[in-house]
Design an enzyme around this catalytic site. Sequence first.
Site, PDB file in Angstrom:
ATOM      1  N   ARG A  61     -40.993  -1.880  -8.882  1.00  0.00           N
ATOM      2  CA  ARG A  61     -39.820  -1.842  -9.754  1.00  0.00           C
ATOM      3  C   ARG A  61     -39.178  -0.460  -9.777  1.00  0.00           C
ATOM      4  O   ARG A  61     -39.850   0.557  -9.844  1.00  0.00           O
ATOM      5  CB  ARG A  61     -40.243  -2.239 -11.170  1.00  0.00           C
TER       6      ARG A  61
ATOM      7  N   LYS B  15     -38.927 -10.872 -18.010  1.00  0.00           N
ATOM      8  CA  LYS B  15     -38.234 -11.073 -19.288  1.00  0.00           C
ATOM      9  C   LYS B  15     -36.948 -10.242 -19.356  1.00  0.00           C
ATOM     10  O   LYS B  15     -35.899 -10.737 -19.755  1.00  0.00           O
ATOM     11  CB  LYS B  15     -39.114 -10.638 -20.478  1.00  0.00           C
TER      12      LYS B  15
ATOM     13  N   ARG C   6     -40.575   3.769 -13.661  1.00  0.00           N
ATOM     14  CA  ARG C   6     -41.010   3.975 -15.042  1.00  0.00           C
ATOM     15  C   ARG C   6     -42.403   4.606 -15.067  1.00  0.00           C
ATOM     16  O   ARG C   6     -43.275   4.186 -14.320  1.00  0.00           O
ATOM     17  CB  ARG C   6     -41.042   2.628 -15.777  1.00  0.00           C
TER      18      ARG C   6
ATOM     19  N   ARG D  60     -44.950  -8.987 -30.153  1.00  0.00           N
ATOM     20  CA  ARG D  60     -46.054  -8.833 -29.206  1.00  0.00           C
ATOM     21  C   ARG D  60     -47.411  -8.918 -29.900  1.00  0.00           C
ATOM     22  O   ARG D  60     -48.434  -8.779 -29.244  1.00  0.00           O
ATOM     23  CB  ARG D  60     -45.957  -7.459 -28.555  1.00  0.00           C
TER      24      ARG D  60
ATOM     25  N   ARG E  23     -51.460  -2.137 -19.944  1.00  0.00           N
ATOM     26  CA  ARG E  23     -50.450  -3.073 -20.456  1.00  0.00           C
ATOM     27  C   ARG E  23     -50.913  -4.522 -20.315  1.00  0.00           C
ATOM     28  O   ARG E  23     -50.704  -5.339 -21.211  1.00  0.00           O
ATOM     29  CB  ARG E  23     -49.126  -2.866 -19.723  1.00  0.00           C
TER      30      ARG E  23
HETATM   31  P1  ADP Z   1     -43.062  -4.524 -20.201  1.00  0.00           P
HETATM   32  O1  ADP Z   1     -42.830  -5.864 -20.813  1.00  0.00           O
HETATM   33  O2  ADP Z   1     -42.705  -4.483 -18.746  1.00  0.00           O
HETATM   34  O3  ADP Z   1     -44.444  -3.970 -20.437  1.00  0.00           O
HETATM   35  P2  ADP Z   1     -41.303  -3.217 -22.187  1.00  0.00           P
HETATM   36  O4  ADP Z   1     -40.127  -2.427 -21.795  1.00  0.00           O
HETATM   37  O5  ADP Z   1     -41.091  -4.503 -22.893  1.00  0.00           O
HETATM   38  O6  ADP Z   1     -42.104  -3.430 -20.825  1.00  0.00           O
HETATM   39  O7  ADP Z   1     -42.286  -2.339 -23.098  1.00  0.00           O
HETATM   40  C1  ADP Z   1     -42.673  -1.045 -22.706  1.00  0.00           C
HETATM   41  C2  ADP Z   1     -43.611  -0.438 -23.735  1.00  0.00           C
HETATM   42  O8  ADP Z   1     -42.938  -0.298 -24.998  1.00  0.00           O
HETATM   43  C3  ADP Z   1     -44.880  -1.224 -24.069  1.00  0.00           C
HETATM   44  O9  ADP Z   1     -45.907  -0.997 -23.125  1.00  0.00           O
HETATM   45  C4  ADP Z   1     -45.215  -0.667 -25.454  1.00  0.00           C
HETATM   46  O10 ADP Z   1     -45.776   0.620 -25.381  1.00  0.00           O
HETATM   47  C5  ADP Z   1     -43.842  -0.509 -26.087  1.00  0.00           C
HETATM   48  N1  ADP Z   1     -43.422  -1.738 -26.795  1.00  0.00           N
HETATM   49  C6  ADP Z   1     -42.368  -2.534 -26.463  1.00  0.00           C
HETATM   50  N2  ADP Z   1     -42.268  -3.583 -27.299  1.00  0.00           N
HETATM   51  C7  ADP Z   1     -43.284  -3.458 -28.181  1.00  0.00           C
HETATM   52  C8  ADP Z   1     -43.740  -4.228 -29.279  1.00  0.00           C
HETATM   53  N3  ADP Z   1     -43.113  -5.364 -29.655  1.00  0.00           N
HETATM   54  N4  ADP Z   1     -44.831  -3.789 -29.962  1.00  0.00           N
HETATM   55  C9  ADP Z   1     -45.472  -2.670 -29.613  1.00  0.00           C
HETATM   56  N5  ADP Z   1     -45.118  -1.900 -28.571  1.00  0.00           N
HETATM   57  C10 ADP Z   1     -44.028  -2.279 -27.859  1.00  0.00           C
END
Ligand code: ADP
Length: 209
Positions: free
Chosen positions: A122, A13, A155, A88, A166
């Site tokens: 990554r 994404k 990360r 999410r 996750r």
């Molecule tokens: P990925 O999609 O690779 O898991 P992101 O950078 O989108 O990575 O998200 C990293 C972290 O940030 C998530 O594991 C969560 O802890 C937090 N996070 C991101 N977006 C949201 C969201 N919409 N709601 C709740 N937590 C979020």
Amino acid sequence: MKMVFLGPPGAGKGTLAALASGRMGLPHISTGDLFRAAIKDGSELGKKVKGILDEGSLVPDALTIALVEERLSQNDAQRGWILDGFPRTTGQAEALAGISDPEWVINFDVEDSVILKRLTGRRICSGCGKIYHIESMPPSVEGVCDACGAGLYTRPDDSQESIRTRLSAYRSQTAPLVEWYGGKGKLLTIDGTGAPERVYERFMEAIKA
Ligand code: ADP
Ligand code: ZN
């Protein structure tokens, strides 16, 4: 155009959103990036969410929704956006519908074995945020960003244990959104495997059709 990029962690994404944002002239709004920036700044929000991100769990809806609401109220977000990693949960999707509903929700379909390979390999640039992969998208000099010369890092939530958390958060809390948006006729599912350019082509075909 207002779009949401949906899919499991490692679905690509962020990579696709960065590509599409540059080419379509739309702001790329990533909640993960916003949270990581808050952590780096040492802000109140950053202090609250650091442990949650490291462990791989979801930040509570109230905090996340407030952050997105603020970001979407800024000038550059009035003509359209690409939301990456939000919503999410169904609570977040309902909140977004109340702020400004997306026209399209792009669902990136990628199988688990591919996700694991992508996440463990990554690497991120500490200077400009560019995303690399040690096998499929390596920088020309190991550990150094081609674009800005800064060092690359892994990360903290790309550890085996956080990846497991996750993926399970995705299955239980985010996957139901596929049906939720499908029922509203907004969902476009595309195959997220292969090189970013190839995924971008599929994405363009899907939104033109
Ligand atoms: P990925 O999609 O690779 O898991 P992101 O950078 O989108 O990575 O998200 C990293 C972290 O940030 C998530 O594991 C969560 O802890 C937090 N996070 C991101 N977006 C949201 C969201 N919409 N709601 C709740 N937590 C979020
Ligand atoms: Zn860089």
